[in-house]
Design an enzyme around this catalytic site. Structure first.
Site, PDB file in Angstrom:
ATOM      1  N   HIS A  72       0.841  -1.206   0.000  1.00 25.60           N
ATOM      2  CA  HIS A  72       0.000   0.000   0.000  1.00 25.60           C
ATOM      3  C   HIS A  72       0.873   1.253   0.000  1.00 25.60           C
ATOM      4  O   HIS A  72       1.617   1.490   0.954  1.00 25.60           O
ATOM      5  CB  HIS A  72      -0.908   0.016   1.233  1.00 25.60           C
ATOM      6  N   TYR A 200      -9.079   5.277   7.616  1.00 29.03           N
ATOM      7  CA  TYR A 200      -9.295   5.581   9.032  1.00 29.03           C
ATOM      8  C   TYR A 200     -10.355   6.671   9.069  1.00 29.03           C
ATOM      9  O   TYR A 200     -10.140   7.741   8.499  1.00 29.03           O
ATOM     10  CB  TYR A 200      -8.011   6.103   9.688  1.00 29.03           C
ATOM     11  N   PRO A 292      -4.321   0.420  18.961  1.00 30.18           N
ATOM     12  CA  PRO A 292      -4.026  -0.118  17.624  1.00 30.18           C
ATOM     13  C   PRO A 292      -4.105   0.892  16.484  1.00 30.18           C
ATOM     14  O   PRO A 292      -3.796   0.551  15.336  1.00 30.18           O
ATOM     15  CB  PRO A 292      -5.104  -1.199  17.440  1.00 30.18           C
ATOM     16  N   LYS A 296       1.041  -0.092  15.294  1.00 27.07           N
ATOM     17  CA  LYS A 296       2.437  -0.172  15.741  1.00 27.07           C
ATOM     18  C   LYS A 296       2.770  -1.412  16.568  1.00 27.07           C
ATOM     19  O   LYS A 296       3.944  -1.762  16.711  1.00 27.07           O
ATOM     20  CB  LYS A 296       2.791   1.075  16.574  1.00 27.07           C
ATOM     21  N   TYR A 383       3.978   6.624  10.452  1.00 25.32           N
ATOM     22  CA  TYR A 383       3.189   5.453  10.047  1.00 25.32           C
ATOM     23  C   TYR A 383       4.080   4.361   9.436  1.00 25.32           C
ATOM     24  O   TYR A 383       3.890   3.178   9.719  1.00 25.32           O
ATOM     25  CB  TYR A 383       2.085   5.867   9.055  1.00 25.32           C
TER      26      TYR A 383
HETATM   27  C1  PHB Z   1      -5.759  -4.442  10.872  1.00 22.20           C
HETATM   28  O1  PHB Z   1      -5.861  -4.666   9.662  1.00 22.20           O
HETATM   29  O2  PHB Z   1      -6.033  -5.314  11.708  1.00 22.20           O
HETATM   30  C2  PHB Z   1      -5.320  -3.103  11.322  1.00 22.20           C
HETATM   31  C3  PHB Z   1      -4.885  -2.187  10.383  1.00 22.20           C
HETATM   32  C4  PHB Z   1      -4.482  -0.918  10.786  1.00 22.20           C
HETATM   33  C5  PHB Z   1      -4.534  -0.586  12.114  1.00 22.20           C
HETATM   34  C6  PHB Z   1      -4.944  -1.508  13.062  1.00 22.20           C
HETATM   35  C7  PHB Z   1      -5.346  -2.776  12.671  1.00 22.20           C
HETATM   36  O3  PHB Z   1      -4.160   0.665  12.491  1.00 22.20           O
END
Ligand code: PHB
Ligand code: APR
Length: 390
Positions: A72, A200, A292, A296, A383
């Protein structure tokens, strides 16, 4: 029984450490409380920093990842009708890799067993002893018998609820902790993801995240009260809530289906310092937890394993203790950068009840990323995990 390094816990930290040490000619035994089936089925994180991909490559556990992972170049942050795409690749030179922790765990177990690695599953009552002196050892029960492993060092990779951290005298550790008053309800489904990249989404109803494991498997999350039970969230309720929290275009494209897995995870920030005590080293969730939101947790666990493996290899090869002596300090620099980022990204995107001032700050944070290339670059560097020491 004797080994050079006794590793407690067969999560990503313990397995990667074991495999990296094997590549460095160092013998390990991994003790895991759960069964192999349980460990291999657990659904966890899914976004890898370039540094984590490098470590898995170095460990020789990257074959399937190279074939199946998605690369990505960017991600989207949606905010009350507006969306900003953060072009990670353009801003930092690096993309992220989307590949499940579940798959990584399977790949690492296969790599360990393929090299004759010693993994003990369903090891009960693991106890760590003597690590404040020169002769540490670890005992455990298996098949009704008690076993004892003498070793040079112990690696505590047994997660937040593990036994290792609690073996360190309380007076030797300083704990830093912040709990958040909500959790993430996650659903895995065999459906096409709503978008090619992660979204997000900060919404008045609460945070939502659209993620994925492959082009046909989606992973979605919605912020929920920590007191909620999974049973209160039948699939239909989950899909309706998700649809209301994500941008209109994504909501229209959303393909729903039966959940393959559904669980609620608490959000917490936690650090135990130092990460080393005598001949015991803590790594991964055993030493620190991040909410989450910045993806990280897994990357920090992998980074700890990389630093510890390098320190141990230098010690055995050259008698050089520097890497071991500086292990805690080196890891904690990265840990606190990630704690800061994860806390900030969580605060910017989640709903905190009755906090009008906080909501205005969230908008200002979003405007900053939207309007400033410097701010977007700082976000992207965090990130993708471009943390420089110092
Ligand atoms: C996930 O795909 O489980 C996932 C992706 C990004 C995040 C947290 C969890 O920030
Ligand atoms: N004895 C032996 N094993 C134990 C014990 C114990 N007393 N307690 C826990 N374990 C095992 C757990 O069953 C688990 O398999 O230790 C392992 C710890 O693995 P993880 O929790 O995955 O922790 P870590 O390897 O540090 O990886 C961190 O996992 O929770 C996610 O978001 C987090 O992605 C991050 C990653």
């Amino acid at each position: 029984m004797r080994t050079q390094i006794a590793i407690v816990g067969a999560g990503p930290a313990g397995l990667l450490l074991s495999q990296l040490l094997h590549k460095g000619g160092i013998d390990t035994i991994v003790l895991e409380r759960r069964s192999r089936t349980y460990v291999e089925a657990r659904i966890r994180a899914g976004v890898l920093e370039p540094g984590t991909v490098d470590l898995l490559t170095h460990a020789g556990a990257d074959g399937r990842m190279r074939r199946e992972a998605l690369i990505h170049d960017g991600l989207a942050i949606a905010f009350g009708g507006r969306i900003v795409r953060v072009d990670l690749k353009a801003l930092t030179g690096f993309p992220v890799t989307v590949y499940g922790q579940t798959e990584i765990t399977q790949d690492l177990i296969a790599a360990r067993l393929g090299h004759g690695g010693k993994l003990v599953f369903e090891a009960e009552n693991v106890a760590l002893e003597g690590f404040d002196g020169a002769h540490p050892h670890v005992s455990y029960e298996s098949g009704g018998q008690t076993h004892d492993i003498a070793c040079d060092f112990i690696a505590g990779c047994d997660g937040f609820h593990g036994v290792s951290r609690s073996c360190v005298p309380g007076s030797a550790l300083t704990l830093y902790e912040r709990e958040l008053p909500f959790g993430w309800l996650g659903v895995l489904s065999e459906t096409r993801p709503v978008d090619d990249e992660l979204i997000y989404s900060r919404n008045e109803r609460g945070f939502a995240l659209c993620s994925m494991r492959s082009k046909t498997r989606s992973r979605y999350y919605v912020q929920c009260p920590i007191s909620d039970a999974v049973e209160a969230w039948p699939d239909d309720r989950f899909w309706d809530e998700l649809r209301r929290r994500i941008p209109a275009g994504a909501a229209e494209r959303l393909v729903t289906g039966p959940s393959l897995e559904k669980s609620i995870a608490p959000l917490r920030s936690f650090v135990a310092e130092p990460m080393a005590f005598g001949r015991l080293f803590l790594a991964g969730d055993a030493a620190h937890i991040v909410p989450p939101t910045g993806a990280k947790g897994l990357n920090l666990a992998a980074a700890d394993a990389g630093v510890l493996a390098a320190g141990l290899i230098a010690y055995y090869r050259d008698g050089d203790r520097t890497g071991l002596d500086t292990y805690s300090e080196t890891c904690l620099k990265r840990v606190w950068r990630a704690e800061r980022f994860s806390w900030w990204f969580t605060a910017m995107t989640h709903r905190f009840d009755d906090d009008a001032f906080g909501r205005r700050l969230q908008t200002a944070e979003f405007d900053q990323i939207m309007g400033s290339r410097a701010a977007a670059t700082a976000f992207a560097e965090n990130y993708v995990g471009m943390f420089r020491a110092g």
